[in-house]
Design a protein around this motif. Sequence first.
Motif, short mmCIF file in Angstrom:
data_model
loop_
_atom_site.label_atom_id
_atom_site.label_comp_id
_atom_site.label_asym_id
_atom_site.label_seq_id
_atom_site.Cartn_x
_atom_site.Cartn_y
_atom_site.Cartn_z
N SER A 196 0.87 -1.17 0.00
CA SER A 196 0.00 0.00 0.00
C SER A 196 0.91 1.23 0.00
O SER A 196 2.08 1.14 0.41
N LEU A 197 0.39 2.35 -0.47
CA LEU A 197 1.21 3.55 -0.66
C LEU A 197 0.70 4.71 0.19
O LEU A 197 -0.51 4.88 0.34
N ASP A 198 1.63 5.47 0.72
CA ASP A 198 1.33 6.74 1.38
C ASP A 198 2.11 7.80 0.62
O ASP A 198 3.32 7.94 0.78
N LEU A 199 1.43 8.52 -0.27
CA LEU A 199 2.07 9.47 -1.17
C LEU A 199 1.79 10.90 -0.73
O LEU A 199 0.63 11.31 -0.63
N ARG A 200 2.82 11.66 -0.49
CA ARG A 200 2.69 13.06 -0.11
C ARG A 200 3.30 13.93 -1.21
O ARG A 200 4.48 13.77 -1.55
N LEU A 201 2.49 14.85 -1.75
CA LEU A 201 2.94 15.70 -2.85
C LEU A 201 3.16 17.12 -2.33
O LEU A 201 2.25 17.75 -1.80
N SER A 202 4.37 17.61 -2.51
CA SER A 202 4.72 18.96 -2.06
C SER A 202 5.91 19.45 -2.86
O SER A 202 6.85 18.69 -3.13
N ASP A 203 5.88 20.73 -3.25
CA ASP A 203 7.01 21.30 -3.96
C ASP A 203 8.11 21.77 -3.01
O ASP A 203 9.14 22.27 -3.44
N SER A 204 7.89 21.62 -1.71
CA SER A 204 8.93 21.92 -0.72
C SER A 204 9.78 20.68 -0.50
O SER A 204 9.28 19.56 -0.53
N ILE A 205 11.07 20.88 -0.27
CA ILE A 205 11.97 19.77 0.02
C ILE A 205 11.77 19.37 1.47
O ILE A 205 11.99 20.17 2.39
N VAL A 206 11.34 18.14 1.69
CA VAL A 206 11.09 17.67 3.05
C VAL A 206 12.25 16.79 3.50
O VAL A 206 12.97 16.22 2.68
N ASP A 207 12.43 16.70 4.80
CA ASP A 207 13.47 15.85 5.36
C ASP A 207 13.01 14.40 5.26
O ASP A 207 12.00 14.02 5.85
N LEU A 208 13.75 13.61 4.52
CA LEU A 208 13.35 12.24 4.23
C LEU A 208 13.28 11.39 5.49
O LEU A 208 12.29 10.67 5.72
N VAL A 209 14.29 11.49 6.32
CA VAL A 209 14.35 10.66 7.52
C VAL A 209 13.39 11.17 8.58
O VAL A 209 12.62 10.42 9.17
N GLU A 210 13.42 12.48 8.84
CA GLU A 210 12.55 13.05 9.87
C GLU A 210 11.08 12.84 9.53
O GLU A 210 10.25 12.63 10.40
N GLY A 211 10.75 12.90 8.23
CA GLY A 211 9.36 12.72 7.82
C GLY A 211 8.94 11.26 7.76
O GLY A 211 7.76 10.98 7.53
N GLY A 212 9.88 10.33 7.96
CA GLY A 212 9.54 8.92 7.95
C GLY A 212 9.25 8.37 6.57
O GLY A 212 8.52 7.38 6.44
N PHE A 213 9.86 8.96 5.53
CA PHE A 213 9.61 8.50 4.17
C PHE A 213 10.63 7.44 3.77
O PHE A 213 11.81 7.49 4.13
N ASP A 214 10.16 6.48 2.99
CA ASP A 214 11.05 5.45 2.46
C ASP A 214 11.82 5.95 1.24
O ASP A 214 12.94 5.53 0.98
N ILE A 215 11.18 6.84 0.49
CA ILE A 215 11.77 7.29 -0.76
C ILE A 215 11.24 8.68 -1.11
O ILE A 215 10.09 9.01 -0.79
N ALA A 216 12.07 9.48 -1.74
CA ALA A 216 11.67 10.81 -2.21
C ALA A 216 12.00 10.94 -3.68
O ALA A 216 13.05 10.46 -4.13
N ILE A 217 11.11 11.56 -4.43
CA ILE A 217 11.39 11.91 -5.83
C ILE A 217 11.77 13.38 -5.84
O ILE A 217 11.03 14.23 -5.35
N ARG A 218 12.93 13.67 -6.39
CA ARG A 218 13.43 15.05 -6.37
C ARG A 218 14.03 15.41 -7.73
O ARG A 218 14.53 14.54 -8.45
N ASN A 219 14.00 16.70 -8.01
CA ASN A 219 14.69 17.18 -9.21
C ASN A 219 15.73 18.23 -8.84
O ASN A 219 16.09 19.07 -9.64
N ALA A 220 16.21 18.15 -7.59
CA ALA A 220 17.25 19.05 -7.11
C ALA A 220 18.50 18.26 -6.77
O ALA A 220 18.45 17.04 -6.55
N GLU A 221 19.60 18.96 -6.71
CA GLU A 221 20.89 18.34 -6.41
C GLU A 221 20.86 17.70 -5.01
O GLU A 221 20.33 18.27 -4.06
N LEU A 222 21.41 16.51 -4.90
CA LEU A 222 21.47 15.81 -3.62
C LEU A 222 22.60 16.39 -2.77
O LEU A 222 23.75 16.39 -3.17
N LYS A 223 22.24 16.92 -1.59
CA LYS A 223 23.24 17.53 -0.71
C LYS A 223 23.50 16.72 0.55
O LYS A 223 24.48 16.95 1.24
#
Length: 299
Positions: free
Chosen positions: A121-148
């Motif tokens: 099952s999926l929990d999909l959150r859509l936002s144009d803000s860059i969220v903290d992957l670990v703090e937000g409890g996400f398994d994966i993020a789709i991004r189009n920005a440079e990985l820092k």
Amino acid sequence: MNIEHLKLFVRLASTNNISAAGAELGLSPAVSSAHINKLEESMGVRLVHRTTRKVSLTEEGIAFLPYAEDVLASVEAACASVGGGTTTPRGTLRITAPASFGRMHLIPGLKGFLEEYPDLSLDLRLSDSIVDLVEGGFDIAIRNAELKDSSLIARKLAPDNRMLCASPSYIAKNGKPETLKELSTHSFVQLPSLEQLAFRTPNGLESIKVKSLLRTDNGEAVRDACIEGIGISVCSNWAVHEQLERGELVRILENFQLESDTAIWAVYPSSRQLAPKVRAFIDYFALRFENMRCWGERG
């Protein structure tokens, strides 16, 4: 040390919620809390801060987490080496993605993905803000920005080729710029981060400061405002290829290439072994995007 307790602890570290972590493993809140208590008792230290609103890892919990992940990865690898265990994607996959890209290119593929992996099952959150992957409890993020963040791993899913676009109505009223210098006299619809544009030229990079008549933090809003003739925009090919084909938008300065290292990335926390559900998602959409023609040849 109980393996099931470790699984719960690792999921708790991602969700910051004992009940949510337990639910992913089919455990009740009471059983989940008891499991964490038993893990702490076996370790002889407190691993988790508990409040009425959420939980978080203690310093000891943070230090213990990578070792717990390694133990689970080793157990899974050992089972797989003798044909045991399961590598079938299951549970809840938590994803965050840019709003425009998610609506246009993830959601249309989710039906097929879920049909292929019925135990997910999926929990999909859509936002144009860059969220903290670990703090937000996400398994994966789709991004189009440079990985820092060096603690994350990124896999490229598709190019993010960008171009200058304007509507026929804007061109009819304001003219079509033929040189980079002319851009400074035109109005732009832009994302907040794009106030200066860089182009590759025979003489090297050339930067142009542009006048933003409208700024918005949503890619679809930028595109739609451009179609309305408010100004010129920098658009990703994946967002405007249909509008270009229909003539609602026209490319500007096609012979000048924007300097951009952007791409569509799948980003996930680093670990010794990639979770089957994360691997399944990345492989499925990498193949889907490879077979799509909307990415374009060049920026």
